[in-house]
Design an enzyme around this catalytic site. Structure first.
Site, PDB file in Angstrom:
ATOM      1  N   GLU A  37      53.962  20.290 194.753  1.00 32.70           N
ATOM      2  CA  GLU A  37      55.162  19.962 194.010  1.00 32.70           C
ATOM      3  C   GLU A  37      55.344  21.075 192.974  1.00 32.70           C
ATOM      4  O   GLU A  37      54.407  21.374 192.231  1.00 32.70           O
ATOM      5  CB  GLU A  37      54.997  18.608 193.310  1.00 32.70           C
ATOM      6  N   ARG A 264      39.310  15.154 196.379  1.00 35.63           N
ATOM      7  CA  ARG A 264      39.789  16.285 195.606  1.00 35.63           C
ATOM      8  C   ARG A 264      38.637  16.963 194.884  1.00 35.63           C
ATOM      9  O   ARG A 264      37.575  16.368 194.685  1.00 35.63           O
ATOM     10  CB  ARG A 264      40.906  15.881 194.649  1.00 35.63           C
ATOM     11  N   LYS A 274      47.660  18.429 186.404  1.00 37.34           N
ATOM     12  CA  LYS A 274      48.754  19.322 185.996  1.00 37.34           C
ATOM     13  C   LYS A 274      49.380  18.841 184.697  1.00 37.34           C
ATOM     14  O   LYS A 274      49.833  19.647 183.895  1.00 37.34           O
ATOM     15  CB  LYS A 274      49.812  19.402 187.101  1.00 37.34           C
TER      16      LYS A 274
HETATM   17  P1  ATP Z   1      49.215  15.892 190.061  1.00 35.89           P
HETATM   18  O1  ATP Z   1      48.184  16.658 189.260  1.00 35.89           O
HETATM   19  O2  ATP Z   1      50.533  15.861 189.384  1.00 35.89           O
HETATM   20  O3  ATP Z   1      48.721  14.607 190.622  1.00 35.89           O
HETATM   21  P2  ATP Z   1      48.725  17.296 192.453  1.00 35.89           P
HETATM   22  O4  ATP Z   1      47.585  18.013 191.836  1.00 35.89           O
HETATM   23  O5  ATP Z   1      48.502  16.296 193.510  1.00 35.89           O
HETATM   24  O6  ATP Z   1      49.609  16.692 191.317  1.00 35.89           O
HETATM   25  P3  ATP Z   1      50.507  18.691 194.233  1.00 35.89           P
HETATM   26  O7  ATP Z   1      51.412  19.799 193.922  1.00 35.89           O
HETATM   27  O8  ATP Z   1      51.089  17.453 194.768  1.00 35.89           O
HETATM   28  O9  ATP Z   1      49.725  18.422 192.909  1.00 35.89           O
HETATM   29  O10 ATP Z   1      49.342  19.195 195.174  1.00 35.89           O
HETATM   30  C1  ATP Z   1      49.550  19.906 196.367  1.00 35.89           C
HETATM   31  C2  ATP Z   1      48.414  19.664 197.308  1.00 35.89           C
HETATM   32  O11 ATP Z   1      47.190  20.046 196.725  1.00 35.89           O
HETATM   33  C3  ATP Z   1      48.304  18.200 197.678  1.00 35.89           C
HETATM   34  O12 ATP Z   1      48.080  18.099 199.060  1.00 35.89           O
HETATM   35  C4  ATP Z   1      47.126  17.744 196.899  1.00 35.89           C
HETATM   36  O13 ATP Z   1      46.486  16.699 197.566  1.00 35.89           O
HETATM   37  C5  ATP Z   1      46.262  18.987 196.811  1.00 35.89           C
HETATM   38  N1  ATP Z   1      45.430  18.953 195.612  1.00 35.89           N
HETATM   39  C6  ATP Z   1      45.841  18.763 194.350  1.00 35.89           C
HETATM   40  N2  ATP Z   1      44.797  18.725 193.505  1.00 35.89           N
HETATM   41  C7  ATP Z   1      43.693  18.903 194.251  1.00 35.89           C
HETATM   42  C8  ATP Z   1      42.285  18.965 193.967  1.00 35.89           C
HETATM   43  N3  ATP Z   1      41.821  18.841 192.727  1.00 35.89           N
HETATM   44  N4  ATP Z   1      41.440  19.160 194.997  1.00 35.89           N
HETATM   45  C9  ATP Z   1      41.908  19.310 196.239  1.00 35.89           C
HETATM   46  N5  ATP Z   1      43.200  19.261 196.581  1.00 35.89           N
HETATM   47  C10 ATP Z   1      44.097  19.062 195.603  1.00 35.89           C
END
Ligand code: ATP
Ligand code: MG
Length: 564
Positions: A37, A264, A274
């Site tokens: 996003e 994650r 974020k």
């Molecule tokens: P937020 O922090 O707002 O929850 P997000 O970190 O999920 O958002 P996105 O932009 O939706 O942010 O993430 C893009 C992709 O990266 C998604 O598929 C998400 O699952 C993955 N992702 C985000 N954070 C992690 C993490 N800490 N480890 C592994 N994958 C991640």
């Protein structure tokens, strides 16, 4: 608390894909996507997902990975983020080619899918307020209640939904909801909202839309539109999978993708959300998204991390289905390993102490040969100037040396790296008693490691020639948070847990002359100090260095302790 999965030949996701290929489930295709996003900069957690999705695609001849911006929330999204995300994915070493997509490109198709749900009696326009909806929703232990608007006719729903689109109603007046099951034990299936009214311009579609689809609706459909075979996401979406499948099933979309969840990445001594990272930026607690202390890819890049080190780290941590916390020293281990191999060694003095070699002629300069990288002879040698006035590191001299002190003290000898053995004859102090200068003599017979008979000098220290060295600023970084898990204390405001010493700035540092004009991003090992990277803040007259990492590898220690 290593959080590292044991090394397995293939992880469970790759095993699923191998099995799908064996049974020809997707006609031999392997299509993944990375769906950020655009509401912030990418961080090291995203790198795990990028390496996984793009990595899997690369491993198959018919594989590909899409970059898709999940831009369905116009209130938080910006073009700046879109651009930084593309730059970061490329920097990590991955490429999407022609497969760049935006969920906003599908708004028309998504709208049609919503209309189709209404026609099938599977969606309805609901007029409950947000508070009422929450109340009707029930809890984990109590079933929800059906909305009084749930049984509107298809015609009325079509009419209202069309009027929602045309802007007739204010924000929040109505929503479109899927009509599933208010008694489902899975709260996500209790008639979830799929469209909301938001009179807000979007960074790509401008004012064209005033209704926006929810993530849970847009995501499975975007995956299906693009022919994604394996939709890999993080564990928090596990409970959303029945809804993901419900949309695909009710809309009878061909080749439904399969959602697979993994844990994650969490890292010690930092935050990864974020929202929190944005807060650090907005409150000026860091200098920006690319502050070298941030766990963002732009921060790590500015700090001096290499994409290779980050990819090695991601390979090593693997993927699993269980949430864990990875020790940040593992990441640090990989950058050390990479820079040890490729960064040239140079000499720089961070806290200079003046040394005058009294038996060395005033105007003489000797060009001494120094090795660029003992790990790689191909990197060759260079010349460093030696002259009468030098700088050494302040803490390589002690007024009252402890036992086994091999460095300099009054009357003692030490070797200057690539140069001579010197002896400290006299210590000069300023009015306050502070040591400001050492008067020394050198032994011409000891050049470059020569050790005359009977001489026992153990210590070797680095130095620079005062007149030739270049002035620089050095920024030393430490963990952003002292606590291993700053998220642990849910009561505390996490910004109060910031490490006050996460940045220590040294000025008046001196580097050997070869570094003059070094380009931002150049990386070096400062002998005995650590790895350093030239910061873009450098100007013609003054270099600015970021300390990437000290030399001491705490991960190696942890591993040793684990094996013991
Ligand atoms: P937020 O922090 O707002 O929850 P997000 O970190 O999920 O958002 P996105 O932009 O939706 O942010 O993430 C893009 C992709 O990266 C998604 O598929 C998400 O699952 C993955 N992702 C985000 N954070 C992690 C993490 N800490 N480890 C592994 N994958 C991640
Ligand atoms: Mg997300």
């Amino acid at each position: 608390m290593s959080g590292v999965e044991s090394t397995r030949p293939v992880d469970f996701i790759r095993a699923i894909i191998a099995e799908d290929l064996r049974t020809n489930k997707h006609g031999g295709r392997v299509v993944t996507r990375f769906p950020p996003e655009p509401n912030g900069y990418l961080h090291i957690g995203h790198a795990k997902s990028i390496c996984l999705n793009f990595g899997i695609a690369r491993e198959h001849s018919q594989g590909r990975c899409h970059l898709r911006f999940d831009d369905t929330n116009p209130t938080k999204e910006e073009v700046e983020y879109v651009e930084s995300i593309m730059a970061d994915v490329r920097w990590l070493g991955f490429e999407w080619g022609e497969h760049l997509y935006y969920a906003s490109d599908y708004y028309e198709r998504l709208y049609e899918c919503a209309v189709e749900l209404i026609r099938r009696g599977r969606a309805f326009v609901c007029d409950l307020t947000q508070d009422q909806m929450r109340e009707y929703r029930g809890t984990l232990t109590e079933p929800g209640r059906e909305s009084p608007y749930r049984n509107r006719s298809v015609e009325e729903n079509l009419d209202l939904f069309q009027r929602m689109r045309s802007g007739e109603f204010p924000d929040g007046a109505r929503v479109l909801r899927a009509r599933i099951d208010m008694t489902s034990p899975n709260l996500n299936l209790r008639d979830p909202v799929i469209y909301r009214i938001l009179h807000q311009a979007h960074h790509r579609t401008g004012d064209k839309w005033c209704i926006y689809p929810m993530y849970d609706f847009a995501h499975p459909l975007s995956d299906a539109f693009e022919g994604i075979t394996h939709s890999i996401c993080t564990l928090e979406f596990e409970d959303h999978r029945p809804l993901y499948d419900w949309f695909l099933d009710v809309l009878k979309l061909p080749n439904p993708p399969q959602q697979i969840e993994f844990a994650r990445l969490n890292l010690t001594h930092t935050v990864m959300s974020k929202r929190k990272l944005l807060q650090l930026v907005q409150q000026g607690l860091v200098s920006g998204w690319d502050d070298p202390r941030m766990p963002t890819l732009s921060g790590l890049r500015r700090r001096g991390y290499t994409p290779e080190a980050i990819r090695s780290f991601c390979d090593r941590i693997g993927v699993a289905k269980r949430d864990s916390m990875v020790d940040v020293s593992l990441l640090e281990h990989y950058i050390r390993e990479d820079l040890n191999r490729q960064a040239p060694r140079v000499m720089a003095v961070l806290r200079p102490l003046k040394v005058v070699i009294e038996n060395f002629p005033e105007n003489r300069v000797e060009e001494l040969e120094a090795v660029n990288n003992p790990e790689d002879v191909a990197m060759g040698t260079r010349k460093v100037p030696f002259s009468r006035v030098l700088y050494i590191e302040e803490d390589d001299f002690r007024e009252s040396p402890p036992k086994k002190w091999h460095r300099l003290s009054e009357g003692a000898e030490v070797r200057l790296r690539y140069a001579y053995i010197i002896r400290c004859d006299q210590v000069i102090r300023d009015g306050s008693g502070r040591v400001v200068e050492l008067r020394c003599t050198y032994d011409p017979a000891t050049l470059g490691g020569a050790q005359p008979e009977g001489r026992r000098v153990k210590g070797v220290i680095h130095w620079v020639s005062a007149a030739h060295s270049v002035e620089s600023e050095v920024r030393l970084y430490n963990h952003l948070f002292l606590m291993e898990d700053p998220g642990e204390d849910r009561e505390a405001d996490f910004t109060e847990l910031l490490n006050p010493d996460s940045l220590v700035t040294l000025t008046g540092c001196r580097a050997e002359p070869g570094l003059a004009g070094a380009a931002p991003g150049s990386r070096y090992q400062f002998e005995r100090q650590g790895y350093f990277c030239v910061d873009p803040d450098s100007t013609g007259g003054k270099l600015v260095f970021n300390r990437v990492m000290t030399l001491r590898d705490s991960w190696a220690k942890i591993e040793k302790a684990q094996q013991a």
